[in-house]
Design an enzyme around this catalytic site. Structure first.
Site, PDB file in Angstrom:
ATOM      1  N   LYS A 121       0.913  -1.269   0.040  1.00 34.61           N
ATOM      2  CA  LYS A 121      -0.176   0.060   0.026  1.00 34.61           C
ATOM      3  C   LYS A 121       1.006   1.161   0.171  1.00 34.61           C
ATOM      4  CE  LYS A 121      -2.316   3.140   2.581  1.00 34.61           C
ATOM      5  NZ  LYS A 121      -1.919   4.198   3.749  1.00 34.61           N
ATOM      6  N   ASP A 139      -6.098   0.056   0.664  1.00 31.76           N
ATOM      7  CA  ASP A 139      -6.189   0.285   2.090  1.00 31.76           C
ATOM      8  C   ASP A 139      -7.422  -0.105   2.405  1.00 31.76           C
ATOM      9  OD1 ASP A 139      -7.887   2.232   1.191  1.00 31.76           O
ATOM     10  OD2 ASP A 139      -7.074   3.775   2.695  1.00 31.76           O
TER      11      ASP A 139
END
Length: 218
Positions: A121, A139
């Site tokens: 991420k 996320d």
DNA sequence: AACTCGGGGCA
DNA sequence: TGCCCAGAGTT
């Protein structure tokens, strides 16, 4: 499962809701962004933004994070939680930037994920926001929204969610879509209160329809 | 795949 | 005061 066409239509509606969606982490260069995203793991962007102005005034370069004792850096980021591991990671990461990247932030995901505290991420956020490389950072917001809408499967891993989104969204829209999904998840389709009643996507949302039927049944 | 790390914000 | 927030690393 939403088709590619349905996914793009849903994305268009979300883009209308949040036309100005962009990275909310305070930063003024790639190195500050990298630090901010590493700090943002498991805490809100708003909380990170409370410490970064003071942090960035004190620490300008990787050398600055290396020069200070670990305990001092820990205290400087104490209020965001998980500060012990994050302080250690930032010192390690700064060392790696100096020794292997001439003090610069690497531009590829492959190099970024090798850094301490940088996962899939974080690497995607840095490449897309700092360097303009098309990417979708998954996320919890992106994951939850994609699963609720039915763009991907509930059981999909983060990697599978990312791959599905990349398949169903045109590459030139990846970076905008990433921020639009995050805003939609953070401010509208929230984890505990999805706000389906006022959602423009209700009639095409898998989870929203399920919730509405469950409510009518009572 | 499951577990661990952690303080802030809010009810 | 207890629940919710929200990734990376390790096993």
């Amino acid at each position: 499962m939403m088709s590619k066409k349905q996914t793009i239509e849903a994305l268009d509606l979300i883009a209308e809701m949040f036309p100005d969606a962009e990275c909310e982490l305070t930063h003024s260069n790639p190195f500050e962004l990298l630090i901010a995203v590493v700090l943002s793991a498991q805490c809100t962007d708003a909380l990170v933004n409370k410490v970064t102005p003071g942090l960035f005034a004190k620490y300008k370069k990787p050398e600055d994070y290396i020069a200070v004792p670990l305990e001092e850096l820990e205290q400087d980021i104490r209020s965001i939680g998980l500060f012990r591991s994050k302080a250690k990671n930032i010192k390690k990461l700064s060392q790696a930037l100096l020794e292997q990247h001439n003090g610069e932030v690497p531009k590829t995901r492959e190099e970024l994920v090798k850094l301490a505290g940088v996962g899939r991420k974080t690497a995607n956020v840095v490449t897309s926001v700092a360097f303009g490389v098309p990417a979708i950072a998954v996320d919890t917001h992106v994951e939850r929204v994609s699963k609720r809408l039915g763009i991907c499967r509930w059981k999909d891993s983060v990697k599978e969610v990312e791959e599905t989104l990349m398949k169903k969204i045109p590459k030139e829209r990846w970076s905008d879509a990433h921020h639009q999904f995050i805003f939609f998840g953070r401010y509208h389709c929230k984890a505990q209160s999805p706000q389906c009643d006022t959602c423009p996507l209700l009639d095409r949302c898998r989870e929203g329809q399920k919730r509405m039927k469950a409510r009518e049944g009572k």
